[in-house]
Enzyme design. Structure first.
Site, PDB file in Angstrom:
ATOM      1  CB  THR A 150      -0.889   0.069   1.421  1.00  0.00           C
ATOM      2  OG1 THR A 150      -1.481  -1.218   1.497  1.00  0.00           O
ATOM      3  CG2 THR A 150      -1.894   1.174   1.388  1.00  0.00           C
ATOM      4  NE  ARG A 178      -6.908  -8.909   2.194  1.00  0.00           N
ATOM      5  CZ  ARG A 178      -6.244  -7.560   2.180  1.00  0.00           C
ATOM      6  NH1 ARG A 178      -5.988  -6.744   1.062  1.00  0.00           N
ATOM      7  NH2 ARG A 178      -5.399  -7.727   3.187  1.00  0.00           N
ATOM      8  CB  VAL A 179     -12.448  -5.667   2.118  1.00  0.00           C
ATOM      9  CG1 VAL A 179     -12.179  -4.048   2.532  1.00  0.00           C
ATOM     10  CG2 VAL A 179     -13.355  -5.756   0.803  1.00  0.00           C
ATOM     11  N   GLY A 180      -9.039  -5.200   2.704  1.00  0.00           N
ATOM     12  CA  GLY A 180      -8.016  -5.119   3.754  1.00  0.00           C
ATOM     13  C   GLY A 180      -8.207  -3.890   4.764  1.00  0.00           C
ATOM     14  CG  ASP A 181      -4.811  -1.729   6.380  1.00  0.00           C
ATOM     15  OD1 ASP A 181      -4.678  -2.647   5.362  1.00  0.00           O
ATOM     16  OD2 ASP A 181      -4.130  -0.812   6.388  1.00  0.00           O
ATOM     17  N   GLY A 202       0.682  -2.168   4.958  1.00  0.00           N
ATOM     18  CA  GLY A 202       1.174  -3.572   5.776  1.00  0.00           C
ATOM     19  C   GLY A 202       0.066  -4.558   5.554  1.00  0.00           C
ATOM     20  N   GLY A 204      -3.105  -6.126   6.073  1.00  0.00           N
ATOM     21  CA  GLY A 204      -4.426  -5.645   6.470  1.00  0.00           C
ATOM     22  C   GLY A 204      -5.185  -6.110   7.285  1.00  0.00           C
TER      23      GLY A 204
END
Ligand code: GLY
Length: 290
Positions: A150, A178-181, A202, A204
């Site tokens: 990121t 998929r969804v991270g931070d 980093g 997520g």
């Protein structure tokens, strides 16, 4: 006073990648600093800086984003401003040239997060540049899927407004959808003029579990924002994972920290007109003691 800090991801930077990471971060900081120097807004500055990183296949955002388990690119981006706490964010976004500009365009709309085809339709309706998902793959990526992370930027403008922008292609080999931070306020980023602004990079899932941006905001040390990030990274030890973050205090004091081997960071301000770039905290400390 204006101030700006960008990062190119918490990751490992091989010797052969050093030059591209430094040059990319410097180009991004220059794009943002040009706007702030001219009296422009922190929102425009963070968008401009992150667009430069999205267009550079060195970084995992926009062109050159990570490939998911199906070999496809699904991107996330967010913009937040610290005056009224407006947020614009997109996730699982395919086939848009600059996800950060979609997030920026949404900033003052009621929805804070649009996903998938709805996010792409929003971009199309607003006349933002669409592209074929294939166009976002770099030539290098068509051969292999390198480890990168990121990108992000935090800025303070002359009016005292803070803003943050984040953009990512997510994790290599991630499950589709998929969804991270990065699109979640309080996880990958946050901005509040009264407290400060922060932007993470980093792993997520771990950043979200530990709500790292919220931790930074709750404990923000305006004299030494880097120390606040270090404390949040210590909390990450409980769930594991690698991360790095950049932050600005309301007066423009910059801080950064990471537990990854490298974290490319560049910064500039009205009192530091010549931008500085480092590929790790260790490098910055070595220079300070030289
Ligand atoms: N930090 C980006 C992601 O995990 O998606």
């Amino acid at each position: 006073m204006w101030s700006i800090i960008v990062h190119g991801g918490a990751k490992t930077i091989e010797p052969s990648e050093r030059e591209a990471n430094s040059a990319g971060c410097l180009a991004a900081i220059e794009a943002g600093a040009r706007i702030l120097r001219g009296g422009g807004s922190s929102i425009d500055a963070v968008e401009a800086a992150v667009k430069v990183l999205e267009d550079d296949p060195t970084f995992n955002a926009g062109h050159g984003s990570a490939l998911n388990a199906e070999g496809e690119i699904e991107m996330c981006a967010s913009v937040m401003e610290g005056a009224k706490l407006n947020v614009g964010a997109v996730t699982v976004l395919r086939g848009v040239r600059n996800p950060v500009s979609v997030a920026r365009t949404m900033l003052f709309d009621e929805p804070i997060l649009l996903a998938g085809s709805g996010a792409r339709q929003y971009a199309a309706d607003k006349g933002l540049e669409l592209c074929s998902p294939q166009d976002l793959k770099s030539p290098e990526q068509k051969r292999s899927s390198p480890s990168r992370d990121t990108v992000g930027c935090v800025a303070l403008d002359e009016k005292g407004n803070l803003a943050v922008a984040v953009s990512t292609g997510g994790l290599d080999g991630a499950a589709p959808g998929r969804v991270g931070d990065s699109p979640q306020p309080g996880c990958g980023y946050y901005a509040d003029n009264a407290i400060g602004a922060v932007c993470f990079s980093g792993d997520g899932e771990q950043i979200a579990r530990a709500m790292l941006a919220a931790r930074v905001m709750h404990g923000f040390d305006a004299v030494d924002p880097g120390r606040t990030i270090e404390a949040a990274l210590n909390a990450l030890a409980r769930v594991g994972g690698e991360a790095g973050a950049i932050a600005l205090a309301p007066d423009g004091t910059a801080g950064w920290a990471h537990n990854s081997s490298h974290f490319a960071v560049a910064m500039a301000s009205s009192i530091l007109p010549n931008p500085k770039v480092f590929l790790s905290k260790e490098e910055e400390e070595e220079l300070a003691h030289a």
